[in-house]
Enzyme design. Structure first.
Site, PDB file in Angstrom:
ATOM      1  CG  ASP A  55      25.379 -17.246 -28.253  1.00  0.00           C
ATOM      2  OD1 ASP A  55      26.075 -16.233 -28.062  1.00  0.00           O
ATOM      3  OD2 ASP A  55      24.936 -17.578 -29.376  1.00  0.00           O
TER       4      ASP A  55
ATOM      5  CD  GLU B  74      28.560 -12.749 -28.515  1.00  0.00           C
ATOM      6  OE1 GLU B  74      27.514 -13.376 -28.776  1.00  0.00           O
ATOM      7  OE2 GLU B  74      29.693 -13.224 -28.704  1.00  0.00           O
ATOM      8  CB  THR B  75      22.281 -11.851 -30.710  1.00  0.00           C
ATOM      9  OG1 THR B  75      20.893 -12.132 -30.526  1.00  0.00           O
ATOM     10  CG2 THR B  75      22.744 -12.499 -32.014  1.00  0.00           C
TER      11      THR B  75
ATOM     12  CG  ASN C 283      24.515 -15.825 -33.197  1.00  0.00           C
ATOM     13  OD1 ASN C 283      25.342 -16.241 -32.387  1.00  0.00           O
ATOM     14  ND2 ASN C 283      24.687 -14.702 -33.877  1.00  0.00           N
TER      15      ASN C 283
ATOM     16  CG  ASP D 115      27.296 -12.766 -32.428  1.00  0.00           C
ATOM     17  OD1 ASP D 115      27.881 -13.871 -32.360  1.00  0.00           O
ATOM     18  OD2 ASP D 115      26.073 -12.642 -32.236  1.00  0.00           O
TER      19      ASP D 115
ATOM     20  CG  ASP E 219      15.234  -2.892 -33.907  1.00  0.00           C
ATOM     21  OD1 ASP E 219      14.753  -3.146 -35.024  1.00  0.00           O
ATOM     22  OD2 ASP E 219      14.788  -3.363 -32.841  1.00  0.00           O
TER      23      ASP E 219
ATOM     24  CD  GLU F 104      12.672  -0.519 -37.429  1.00  0.00           C
ATOM     25  OE1 GLU F 104      12.187  -1.320 -38.240  1.00  0.00           O
ATOM     26  OE2 GLU F 104      13.138  -0.856 -36.313  1.00  0.00           O
TER      27      GLU F 104
ATOM     28  CG  ASP G 111      11.052  -6.256 -40.898  1.00  0.00           C
ATOM     29  OD1 ASP G 111      10.427  -7.271 -41.222  1.00  0.00           O
ATOM     30  OD2 ASP G 111      10.763  -5.553 -39.919  1.00  0.00           O
TER      31      ASP G 111
END
Length: 766
Positions: free
Chosen positions: A152, A253-254, A256, A283, A399, A447, A522
């Site tokens: 990251d 990948e984010t 974190n 990730d 999303d 969503e 959520d």
């Protein structure tokens, strides 16, 4: 069909990532970095329509070292920059193992200067020019098509995120030695197993977090907890529960790596993962094997484990915004993170204001991805196909998917499902949905909302798309928890329970295009929905603090009576599993998981948000209740209609597959349906038209606080009614849902059954 792209004319077949497609070539320009067939050289290709120079930087380590070589790339047709590097060259640079790489780019706002050196301002004109360009050669850029990235942007040993920023304070800081690098993969032979081909109407979806699924699970080897490998080990459990599809929160990948697990946690942590840094890379944080290629192999191993248990794998994808984020300071147009796409071609990859100086923001988290741009769409479709073909994914939940329906690139936002050029229509054209009866294909689940404009689009998506039915969630919650505060007519309730034909039938879609849910990641968990009157997000670790969160949750603590809270949860689960759409439960809801009334724990990578596998008797009983109802749904095709509940016989006469009743046993008419003062409703489904083992199924729902007598309808010639479950007091213990052959005899037509206040009764005729 052939689809023309900005990178050339797409042809039938598949250029790089797998089996041929029915519509268009995937990654027709072979963007990314890939070895040739003999592993004797690597082809590097990256897109930028506005760059005036791009250099490839090669490294022998992910961090802590300067580059081993920097090589100018060549601009070819269609804005594609390329370079071939041989293994002999790599060896001469001192690179003999894993190849790490990144790019530096120059453009109109920062032209190349031969006097430029890393950390200098040579050539700079401005941080952002009138056309929205944000080139900065001091920032090493990750490849948008990298199949894995090394780490990251910020880590435990490098926490200074300012090195990636532009603006007067940060533009000259060189990020090269610390920045994430692309990893060139050499390929693997890990199987994904055999993909299930089950029709979506027959699925039962379980939404979970890869890390949270097993991080608390003492039955899993400690080193595997919270990893893809650990998640795969839960496949037998989910299969035993009856789950047919697992839907993971984002696994691309984010940021974190810096998530902590101590009382000093702050709201800056990123547990859910909705800030994507790279759309191709699994990730690394969730991988037990973190060597080069390890996350890819381990993800595929997990997918195979689920496939071997007959379970589809869906992933939550975030193509409406990226982890590069938005402006650092209000009104400051210069200071932005530059990780990758922004530094390669900002106006191509991001939707901007009309003056090109700021992002256009329908997401609330930094600005919209430019989903109306063909090249930006290419990246979406190419990455989806990669996860489908290479990594074995069966479907995707999108999303804030309304952003994918945007018809405007810059200076505006407008959702239009009829626009053939929007990303929504292109996705389903190039990645065909699974046919109604099952077979090969992809589940596309939206969503169906974003922020502002005409972005609330429940029921408004084009053919080929299923949707999270937010109206279903709201109606069920309001009917259960807001009597006297919100008026819900029996007709509105009936529409939701029967598959929401008013939302999906008008454009040719079916009940299974409605994903019925009462809770999601959520918001409140199922237990908290019926145990909390309001959110409590400011509490101490591990249950908080978290900012944000919806204030209007349609929740109620049932007067603080624990047994009534459990009954309400049984009602919610029962109504969802007996409805006409596709049910989705949240991981842990089957065992009354609680987060202590926090309804927005996006930042809590903690024991509170990880699923608990140590259950008390109440939790075990509720898990048995859920398991029993899941089995009942799977055993009765009448609950999983391919079409809305209506049909005609050979003479064109309407035959009622479902009939609604008032408690007194008479048919519910329009007067009853339209009166919000009525809070009890029953329905009978004729099983004979579905080949169901039950000639009829009867459900009675009493929304009143006091008991109501229901007069039972006709069960069929020579048939009687038998009780499968009743959510009232008798169902508090184990065995609340009767197994086939063990149902309780009730009686025949006109038998009067008293359903307790706020209770659900389920009968079958046999």
């Amino acid at each position: 069909m052939k689809v023309r792209r900005a990178l050339g004319v797409a042809m039938l077949g598949c250029a790089l990532f797998g089996s041929p497609l029915a519509h268009a070539a995937i990654n027709a320009s072979s963007l990314g970095a890939a070895y040739d067939a003999t592993k004797s050289s690597i082809n590097f290709k990256v897109y930028s329509s506005r760059a005036t120079r791009i250099d490839l930087y090669l490294y022998s380590a992910a961090t802590g070292q300067q580059e081993k070589a920097s090589l100018p790339m060549t601009l070819g047709s269609g804005g594609v920059w390329s370079l071939n590097v041989t293994s002999t060259q790599l060896a001469s640079y001192g690179i003999t193992g894993t190849v790490y790489y990144g790019y530096r780019a120059w453009g109109p706002n920062w032209p190349f200067s031969p006097t430029w050196t890393k950390g200098s301002a040579a050539g700079l004109i401005t941080d952002v020019d009138a056309n929205g360009n944000r080139f900065n050669p001091n920032k090493l850029l990750t490849d948008p098509y990298a199949l894995e990235i090394s780490h990251d942007p910020t880590t435990a040993t490098m926490s200074n995120g300012t090195i990636y920023a532009s603006g007067s304070l940060y533009r000259n800081i060189d990020s090269g030695s610390s920045a994430p690098k692309g990893i060139v993969l050499q390929g693997d032979t890990q199987s994904i197993g055999t993909k299930p081909t089950r029709a979506f109407k027959d699925d039962i979806v379980y939404e979970a977090h890869v890390r949270g699924l097993t991080k608390n699970d003492s039955s899993i080897t400690a080193a595997y907890r919270g990893t893809y490998k650990g998640a795969g080990l839960k496949a037998p459990y989910l299969a035993s529960l009856g789950v047919t599809a697992v839907e993971f929160l984002p696994v691309q990948e984010t940021q974190n790596d810096t998530n902590d697990a101590d009382p000093n946690s702050d709201t800056g942590d990123n547990y859910w993962g909705y800030m994507t840094l790279n759309y191709f890379s699994p990730d690394r944080h969730y991988s037990y094997d973190q060597t080069a290629g390890g996350p890819t192999r381990e993800f595929k191993e997990m997918v195979k484990a689920f496939h071997d248990n007959g379970i589809k794998v869906y992933i939550d994808v975030v193509y409406n915004h990226t982890g590069e984020g938005g402006q650092w300071n209000a009104g400051d147009k210069t200071t932005y993170n530059i990780y990758g796409m922004r530094g390669l071609d900002n106006p191509t990859y991001y939707s901007l204001t009309s003056d090109y100086q700021y992002p256009w923001d329908n997401t609330g988290v930094g600005g919209n991805y430019n989903t109306r741009n063909t090249v930006a769409q290419n990246l979406i479709v190419d990455s989806l196909a990669y996860w489908r073909d290479k990594l074995g994914v069966d479907g995707f939940r999108y999303d804030l998917a309304s952003v994918l329906g945007n018809t405007c690139q810059h200076g505006c936002y407008n959702f239009d499902k009829m626009d053939s050029g929007n990303a929504l229509n292109r996705i389903v054209a190039e990645l065909p949905p699974r046919p109604a009866g099952g077979g090969s294909g992809v589940e596309h689940i939206a969503e169906p909302w974003a922020i502002g404009g005409n972005s609330y689009q429940v029921g408004g998506f084009p053919t080929g798309w299923a949707e999270w039915n937010g109206m279903y969630r709201d109606v069920i919650r309001q009917h259960q928890n807001k009597m006297g505060q919100v008026s819900v007519t029996p007709g509105t309730l009936a529409s939701r329970l029967a598959g929401s034909s008013d939302l999906y039938g008008d454009d040719g879609r079916k009940p299974w295009h409605s994903v019925d849910f009462i809770t999601a990641h959520d918001g409140f968990t199922l237990k908290d929905l019926y145990s909390c009157n309001s959110k409590n997000n400011s509490q101490a670790w591990p249950y908080g603090p978290s900012d944000g969160g919806e204030d209007n949750n349609n929740s109620w603590d049932q007067g603080g009576v624990a047994s009534d809270q459990r009954k309400a949860a049984r009602n919610g689960m029962a109504l969802m599993l007996l409805s006409g759409g596709v049910p989705m439960m949240v991981g842990g809801d089957e065992a009354l998981r609680s987060i202590n009334c926090n309804n927005n724990p996006y930042n809590l990578d903690s024991t509170a948000t990880w699923q608990s596998w140590s259950w008390g008797s109440d939790q075990s009983n509720f898990q048995s209740f859920t398991k029993g109802l899941v089995a009942f749904r799977k055993a009765h095709p009448a609950l999983r209609p391919a079409n809305f509940y209506a049909s005609t016989d050979g003479n064109g006469n309407v035959m009622e597959q479902l009939r609604w009743f008032k408690p007194d046993g008479t048919v519910a008419d329009s007067t009853y349906f339209n009166d919000g003062n009525n809070h009890a409703l029953a329905w009978r489904i004729d099983g004979s038209e579905f080949g169901d083992s039950a000639s009829a199924i009867y459900v009675a729902y009493n929304g009143w606080s006091g008991s109501v007598n229901f007069t039972l309808p006709w069960p069929g010639n020579g048939k009687s009614w038998y009780r499968v479950t009743d959510t009232c007091t008798w169902a508090e213990g184990a065995g609340q849902v009767r197994t086939p052959g063990a149902e309780d005899f009730i009686g025949g037509e006109n038998y009067v059954y008293g359903v307790c206040g706020r209770g659900v009764l389920l009968l079958i005729a046999k």
